[in-house]
Design a protein around this motif. Structure first.
Motif, short mmCIF file in Angstrom:
data_model
loop_
_atom_site.label_atom_id
_atom_site.label_comp_id
_atom_site.label_asym_id
_atom_site.label_seq_id
_atom_site.Cartn_x
_atom_site.Cartn_y
_atom_site.Cartn_z
N LYS A 110 0.81 -1.23 0.00
CA LYS A 110 0.00 0.00 0.00
C LYS A 110 0.84 1.28 0.00
CE LYS A 110 -3.58 -2.34 2.64
NZ LYS A 110 -4.23 -2.41 3.92
N SER A 113 -0.14 3.85 -2.60
CA SER A 113 -1.35 4.63 -2.35
C SER A 113 -1.05 5.80 -1.41
CB SER A 113 -2.45 3.75 -1.77
OG SER A 113 -2.16 3.41 -0.43
N TRP A 114 -0.07 5.63 -0.54
CA TRP A 114 0.34 6.74 0.32
C TRP A 114 1.01 7.81 -0.52
CZ3 TRP A 114 3.08 4.45 5.27
CH2 TRP A 114 2.21 3.54 5.89
N MET B 1 -3.32 9.66 8.33
CA MET B 1 -3.14 8.29 7.86
C MET B 1 -3.68 7.33 8.90
SD MET B 1 -1.60 8.74 4.97
CE MET B 1 -1.03 7.12 4.52
N GLU B 249 -8.04 3.96 4.63
CA GLU B 249 -6.59 3.93 4.72
C GLU B 249 -5.99 5.26 5.18
OE1 GLU B 249 -4.73 1.39 4.50
OE2 GLU B 249 -2.71 2.12 4.14
N PHE B 250 -6.71 6.36 4.96
CA PHE B 250 -6.07 7.66 5.16
C PHE B 250 -6.62 8.46 6.34
CE2 PHE B 250 -5.76 6.34 0.76
CZ PHE B 250 -4.41 6.45 0.53
N PHE B 309 1.65 8.48 12.67
CA PHE B 309 0.84 8.14 11.51
C PHE B 309 -0.45 8.96 11.48
CE2 PHE B 309 3.51 4.36 11.58
CZ PHE B 309 3.84 4.29 10.24
#
Lengths: 242, 324
Positions: A110, A113-114, B1, B249-250, B309
């Motif tokens: 992934k 995608s970051w 994130m 995911e973010f 994160f």
């Protein structure tokens, strides 16, 4: 060098999501395997999509307008997602500039995608690999299809013709001319990713009517008293009655 | 994130393991020039084994981050461009030299190592030097994985690799103090003292990075994201009624109170409490107190990594504003 890309006209898009369903149908039926849908009829459906249409309200009522915004991989000319990939699964094709993921090499970390500021990559929860728009690479070169159909599925599906497909490096191509002449722009230019896909802005046709044009000095419909110079006086042609 | 626990455990565990190795090798180097008392080979061997255990545990945790762990070998191929790939090479390379370092010391055994008189010692120094270089390189790779992403502005700063080095060494020296309090009590004072110094240094740099991120001005706005110039833009549809990868995911998915609480929690647990314990117990050299300090610090570091994160605000979130 060729750089294939999509041009999306925000002035035309009506937000029908035909491109979304067409994209999903074509790409979930291909050789690369299905794009997973989880819980499709449940309370929280989720799934993998390469293309989505979002909607925004610009301004406040009553001075407000709705903006439908299709969003898919922009196939950047300097894609930040490619150099970060540890396996080389994420790559940009030399021949046509399409950014692709090799699903057989992807380890599903992934990280790409970051590294994408646009958030256009999606992780397939079943295949456990990263997926993204392929510009229908399995369609556009398929010689079994009639030439007019060798376009991405989203472009074929758009009922309003808001999506154009072509080579943005060829200055005379339809897409290049459109970008030049209709104010095509790139998303988030601040990151220097140089997206190949361009968007065309909302455009309005305004008619500017100057006051002169409303009150014409020789308007025959007007009844106002226009001073008429005598025959032996200097005159403006517009103002003269003969 | 979204903070992934696999990566949180990976970075904290290998950071501590690397720090422990550096602590051991620094002691060995200083003992060669007679600044510190010489230790037996088995002291270093057991310490290296402990460091190796931490690295193996970290490596094990990292596999949980991969969707396709069976293909992990492929991730060593793109070292020319990818910091992640470089880390994937550095981690086993460092572990290999750490293993050599351990084996050489094991061969020295219980005799107190004297440089010129024992061939095994020269081998340990060589393995130690190469290991230290790889160890520092691994710290830098780990930090640069995050620091190289320029639009994650919270990460795109020299503070990121610096903090990875300092936080890792800090926990490694605390770990070394615990280990030495069992096997070589006269050294645990040395380790605890340097752990305290490293805690202070790491605190300064971590607080500096927090201050930097507080003042941070994001380059991307909804205006540049959509290319529409208007001060009032509101999202009404994200393109998916249920969640999607982009919404999972973010975002850290926790309320802001929790987020702020974690900040204070990690400042207390990773820095303040262990510092005080190390300071108070530096005379008593007690194993239990050092262990408490290590445990509290490790929990604090887990929180620090979670916060690291969670704090990073990905510009793609501009397209998903209705969830935060």
């Amino acid at each position: 060098m060729t750089q294939l890309a999509l041009i999306i006209d925000l002035n035309i898009c009506v937000g029908c999501s035909a491109c979304v369903t067409s994209c999903k149908q074509w790409n979930t039926s291909g050789t690369a395997g299905p794009m997973v849908d989880e819980n499709p009829y449940g309370a929280e459906p989720t799934g993998t999509f390469f293309n989505r249409v979002q909607t925004y309200e610009v301004g406040e009522y009553p001075k407000m307008e709705t903006l439908h915004f299709p969003k898919s991989c922009l196939h950047c000319e300097d894609p930040p997602c490619v150099p970060v990939c540890p396996t080389g699964a994420s790559h940009k094709r030399e021949s046509d500039g399409i950014v692709l993921v090799d699903y057989d090499k992807c380890i599903g970390c992934k990280y790409c995608s970051w590294a994408c500021p646009y958030g256009v990559r999606e992780f397939d929860e079943h295949q456990k690999v990263m997926k993204k728009c392929t510009l229908c690479v399995d369609r556009i070169y398929d010689e079994k299809l009639p030439e007019a159909e060798r376009k991405p599925a989203c472009v074929m599906a758009c009922p309003t013709n808001a999506r154009l497909f072509g080579d943005v490096h060829d200055p005379e191509s339809e897409v290049s001319v459109t970008i030049r002449e209709s104010g095509g722009y790139q998303l988030m230019p601040e990151w220097g990713t140089q997206p190949a896909n361009h968007y065309l802005p909302r455009r309005k046709t305004h008619t500017h009517i100057h006051e002169d044009e409303l009150i014409r000095v020789d308007n025959p419909l007007k009844k106002e008293d226009i001073p008429k110079p005598n025959r032996d006086e200097p005159s403006l042609e517009d103002a003269s009655s003969w | 994130m979204h903070p992934a626990f696999s990566v949180i455990f990976l970075t904290t565990l290998i950071g501590a393991g690397q720090g422990l190795f550096l602590a051991l090798f620094i002691v060995e180097s200083l003992s060669i020039v007679d600044i510190l008392p010489k230790q037996t080979g088995s002291f270093y061997a057991t310490g290296s084994l402990l460091a190796l255990v931490f690295l193996v545990l970290g490596l094990f945790a990292s596999f949980f981050h991969l969707g396709r762990p069976e293909r992990a070998w492929r991730s060593a191929t793109m070292w020319r461009t990818s910091w992640l790939s470089r880390e994937v090479i550095m981690l086993p390379a460092f572990m290999f030299f750490l293993f050599l370092y351990m084996v050489y010391h094991y061969s020295v055994g219980d005799t107190v190592a004297v440089v010129a008189e024992h061939d095994g010692v020269r081998a340990t120094v060589l393995a130690g030097i190469v290991g230290s270089i790889l160890c520092v390189a691994l710290y830098i790779c780990t930090g640069m994985i995050y620091a190289c992403l320029k639009f994650l502005q919270e990460w795109h700063t020299p503070y990121t690799p610096i903090n990875y080095i300092l936080l890792g060494m800090m926990s490694g020296f605390t770990l070394a103090a615990v280990y030495a309090s069992l096997s070589s009590p006269q050294l645990s004072k040395f380790f605890a003292g340097w752990a305290a110094i490293l805690i202070v240094t790491a605190t300064i740099f971590r607080l500096a990075s927090l201050a930097r991120n507080k003042r941070l001005k994001h380059k991307s706005t909804i205006k540049t994201a959509l290319g529409v110039r208007h001060t009032k833009i509101r999202q009404t549809a994200r393109g998916a009624m249920g969640g999607s990868f982009n919404t999972r995911e973010f975002f850290h998915g926790k309320p802001p109170e929790f987020f702020n609480a974690v900040r204070w929690f990690f400042i207390m647990c990773a820095f303040v409490v262990p510092f005080l314990i190390l300071l108070l117990s530096s005379s008593s050299e007690s194993f239990i107190l050092f262990s408490i300090a290590l445990l509290v610090q490790y929990v604090g570091l887990l929180a620090e990594r979670w916060f690291f994160f969670a704090q990073a605000n990905h510009p793609q979130n501009l397209y998903y504003q209705s969830i935060s």
